[in-house]
Design a protein around this motif. Structure first.
Motif, PDB file in Angstrom:
ATOM      1  N   ASN A 349       0.803  -1.228  -0.110  1.00  0.00           N
ATOM      2  CA  ASN A 349      -0.377  -0.072  -0.026  1.00  0.00           C
ATOM      3  C   ASN A 349       0.686   1.518   0.141  1.00  0.00           C
ATOM      4  OD1 ASN A 349      -2.552  -1.491   0.124  1.00  0.00           O
ATOM      5  ND2 ASN A 349      -2.968  -1.172   2.109  1.00  0.00           N
ATOM      6  N   TRP A 350       1.904   1.346   0.858  1.00  0.00           N
ATOM      7  CA  TRP A 350       2.980   2.481   0.910  1.00  0.00           C
ATOM      8  C   TRP A 350       3.369   2.554  -0.499  1.00  0.00           C
ATOM      9  CZ3 TRP A 350       3.733   6.964   1.680  1.00  0.00           C
ATOM     10  CH2 TRP A 350       4.971   7.400   1.964  1.00  0.00           C
ATOM     11  N   GLY A 351       4.010   1.559  -1.069  1.00  0.00           N
ATOM     12  CA  GLY A 351       4.724   1.838  -2.347  1.00  0.00           C
ATOM     13  C   GLY A 351       3.804   2.215  -3.307  1.00  0.00           C
ATOM     14  N   TYR A 352       2.611   1.816  -3.496  1.00  0.00           N
ATOM     15  CA  TYR A 352       1.469   2.045  -4.352  1.00  0.00           C
ATOM     16  C   TYR A 352       1.367   3.753  -4.131  1.00  0.00           C
ATOM     17  CZ  TYR A 352      -3.105   2.117  -6.314  1.00  0.00           C
ATOM     18  OH  TYR A 352      -4.456   2.415  -7.019  1.00  0.00           O
ATOM     19  N   ALA A 353       1.100   3.995  -2.905  1.00  0.00           N
ATOM     20  CA  ALA A 353       0.633   5.679  -2.652  1.00  0.00           C
ATOM     21  C   ALA A 353       1.713   6.528  -2.840  1.00  0.00           C
ATOM     22  CB  ALA A 353       0.289   5.586  -1.025  1.00  0.00           C
ATOM     23  N   VAL A 354       2.922   6.288  -2.534  1.00  0.00           N
ATOM     24  CA  VAL A 354       3.721   7.102  -2.620  1.00  0.00           C
ATOM     25  C   VAL A 354       4.507   7.156  -4.227  1.00  0.00           C
ATOM     26  CG1 VAL A 354       6.019   5.703  -2.266  1.00  0.00           C
ATOM     27  CG2 VAL A 354       6.252   8.258  -1.742  1.00  0.00           C
ATOM     28  N   CYS A 355       4.274   6.063  -4.946  1.00  0.00           N
ATOM     29  CA  CYS A 355       4.678   6.258  -6.187  1.00  0.00           C
ATOM     30  C   CYS A 355       3.588   7.064  -7.068  1.00  0.00           C
ATOM     31  CB  CYS A 355       4.662   4.758  -6.873  1.00  0.00           C
ATOM     32  SG  CYS A 355       4.906   4.631  -8.492  1.00  0.00           S
ATOM     33  N   ASP A 356       2.258   6.835  -6.688  1.00  0.00           N
ATOM     34  CA  ASP A 356       1.284   7.618  -7.188  1.00  0.00           C
ATOM     35  C   ASP A 356       1.468   8.999  -7.154  1.00  0.00           C
ATOM     36  OD1 ASP A 356      -1.658   8.008  -8.161  1.00  0.00           O
ATOM     37  OD2 ASP A 356      -1.554   9.070  -5.945  1.00  0.00           O
ATOM     38  N   ALA A 357       1.865   9.404  -5.877  1.00  0.00           N
ATOM     39  CA  ALA A 357       2.049  11.027  -5.421  1.00  0.00           C
ATOM     40  C   ALA A 357       3.284  11.349  -6.366  1.00  0.00           C
ATOM     41  CB  ALA A 357       2.265  11.107  -3.968  1.00  0.00           C
ATOM     42  N   ALA A 358       4.176  10.742  -6.556  1.00  0.00           N
ATOM     43  CA  ALA A 358       5.496  11.176  -7.319  1.00  0.00           C
ATOM     44  C   ALA A 358       5.169  11.207  -8.708  1.00  0.00           C
ATOM     45  CB  ALA A 358       6.695  10.195  -7.025  1.00  0.00           C
ATOM     46  N   ILE A 359       4.628  10.348  -9.023  1.00  0.00           N
ATOM     47  CA  ILE A 359       4.194  10.369 -10.624  1.00  0.00           C
ATOM     48  C   ILE A 359       2.920  11.366 -10.934  1.00  0.00           C
ATOM     49  CG2 ILE A 359       3.107   9.169 -12.662  1.00  0.00           C
ATOM     50  CD1 ILE A 359       5.744   8.122 -11.920  1.00  0.00           C
ATOM     51  N   ARG A 360       2.197  11.739 -10.288  1.00  0.00           N
ATOM     52  CA  ARG A 360       1.110  12.750 -10.504  1.00  0.00           C
ATOM     53  C   ARG A 360       1.531  14.116 -10.115  1.00  0.00           C
ATOM     54  NH1 ARG A 360      -3.499  12.830  -8.236  1.00  0.00           N
ATOM     55  NH2 ARG A 360      -3.227  11.671  -6.351  1.00  0.00           N
ATOM     56  N   LYS A 361       2.444  14.258  -9.203  1.00  0.00           N
ATOM     57  CA  LYS A 361       3.301  15.623  -8.857  1.00  0.00           C
ATOM     58  C   LYS A 361       4.250  15.955 -10.131  1.00  0.00           C
ATOM     59  CE  LYS A 361       4.321  19.221  -6.298  1.00  0.00           C
ATOM     60  NZ  LYS A 361       3.149  20.144  -6.173  1.00  0.00           N
ATOM     61  N   HIS A 362       5.245  15.088 -10.427  1.00  0.00           N
ATOM     62  CA  HIS A 362       6.447  15.133 -11.120  1.00  0.00           C
ATOM     63  C   HIS A 362       6.472  14.932 -12.560  1.00  0.00           C
ATOM     64  CE1 HIS A 362       8.022  17.325  -7.639  1.00  0.00           C
ATOM     65  NE2 HIS A 362       7.915  16.143  -6.971  1.00  0.00           N
TER      66      HIS A 362
END
Length: 381
Positions: A349-362
């Motif tokens: 869940n954590w890998g999924y969430a932080v990857c999502d945030a990084a991709i959608r932000k940057h």
């Protein structure tokens, strides 16, 4: 651009190459903790249609377990018209979770002690063979994306790169179309010293390509390479991707070295502590180099890590991941030891969430927010 914190670009020893349009994914080391964290990142990359766009996957140590599983099963992922693999959970998540439910480091160490004709590294490779790869070789990886499984050559001090077209050390040369088992390549990449290291290969010295031979293209460098964990040289797996591709995605499942007031002086525990220091410094340097390059516009892409504070991305629709809970996950020991299901699911869940945030932000702000965690009953703790 990338998730951002600090220094200069990683330098490839074998010379700079002109950048190519394309996307490379780098998967760090960190034992089962990193292996499972990367599963979550891949899960979200798949939903966003990024897996099918990858040109290269470069990995070290625990990341190589995840990468090799993805590569071996690539042809069975069943990509739909949107580039989303419909069989991702069956072909990637399920086998890696089965492995994460099995302890292999302690068993391998004890097996190496009790059966001196079999090294600890051979026992680790045997476990990978049994649980993931059977007799599959590098030749069963896809042509695209190129999977590069990195180990460190103890003899030369350079990277030893395993891939389908060749295995190579720039100071030795290229060995074309290697028939090395995936279990052995991943075993070398994850041979954490001093306990699981070294891995000794037996190679036909006549099999090296005539062109591109290095100054050490002679026995024993060509015939008996001695390898250790890829993270000794580069614990983010950046080296083989950085100077080739314009877009770099970095998934970092490395833990954080904790202060120790009382340091052990016996050779075994002291060696482990010193190795942790080396790993921490190598990882920190690579991270700063990559993030500074993103900031400077030298590369596009993103960095996300198991120790990242998701609030730094400032996404109103990001998944809720309280920092103290994610830091507890980041403190999971660097082992190849059985993980309870609950811990596996929280790390995913954590890998999924932080990857999502990084991709959608940057990388692509237009991508839709996720509907929830892969395992909604667990969140991150």
């Amino acid at each position: 651009m990338g998730s951002h914190d600090a220094a200069a670009s990683p330098v490839r020893e074998d010379g700079a190459e002109k950048l190519e349009p394309g996307i490379a994914l780098c998967l760090s080391g960190g034992g089962y903790r990193a292996m499972v964290f990367h599963v979550g990142a891949l899960w979200r990359l798949n939903e966003l249609g990024f897996l099918v766009k990858l040109d290269r996957v470069s990995s070290v140590s625990g990341g190589s377990i995840t990468a090799a599983t993805l590569g071996l099963h690539w042809g069975r992922l069943q990509f739909d018209s949107d580039g989303v693999a419909q069989a991702f959970t069956a072909e990637v998540v399920a086998p890696l979770r089965r492995l994460a439910s099995t302890t292999i480091d302690r068993k391998s160490v004890m097996g190496g002690i009790l059966q001196p004709r079999r090294t600890v590294a051979e026992k680790v490779a045997e476990a990978y063979r049994e649980h993931l790869f059977e007799g599959a070789t590098l030749q069963q990886l896809p042509d695209r994306p190129r999977f590069v499984i990195n180990a460190t050559n103890v003899q030369t001090g350079s990277l030893w790169r395993f891939s389908k077209p060749y295995m190579a050390d720039y100071r030795v040369g290229e060995y074309r179309a290697p028939q090395v088992e995936l279990a052995v390549a991943v075993g070398a990449s994850s041979a954490f010293p001093p306990v699981l290291s070294p891995v000794r290969l037996t190679v036909d010295g006549n099999g090296y390509a005539a062109e591109g031979r290095g100054e050490l293209c002679r026995a024993p460098f060509t015939t008996s390479p001695v390898l250790t964990d890829g993270g000794v040289y580069d614990n983010l797996g950046l080296e083989t991707a950085w100077k080739r591709y314009e877009t770099i995605l970095v998934s970092d499942g490395g833990g954080q070295m904790q202060p120790e007031g009382k340091v052990h002086s016996d050779w075994a525990r002291h060696s482990l502590r010193v190795n942790a220091l080396i790993d921490n410094q190598v990882r920190s340097l690579r991270k700063r180099q990559a993030i500074d390059a993103f900031k400077a516009g030298e590369r596009t892409g993103a960095y996300w890590g198991i120790r990242t504070d998701i609030a730094d991305y400032e996404l109103a629709d990001g998944l809720q991941c309280p920092y103290l809970k994610t830091q507890s996950l980041a403190a999971t020991k660097t082992r190849l030891a059985r993980m309870p299901d609950a811990l596996q699911e929280r790390l995913i869940n954590w890998g999924y969430a932080v990857c999502d945030a990084a991709i959608r932000k940057h990388v692509d702000a237009a991508r839709p927010a996720p509907q929830g965690f892969p395992y909604p009953d667990r969140d991150v703790g």
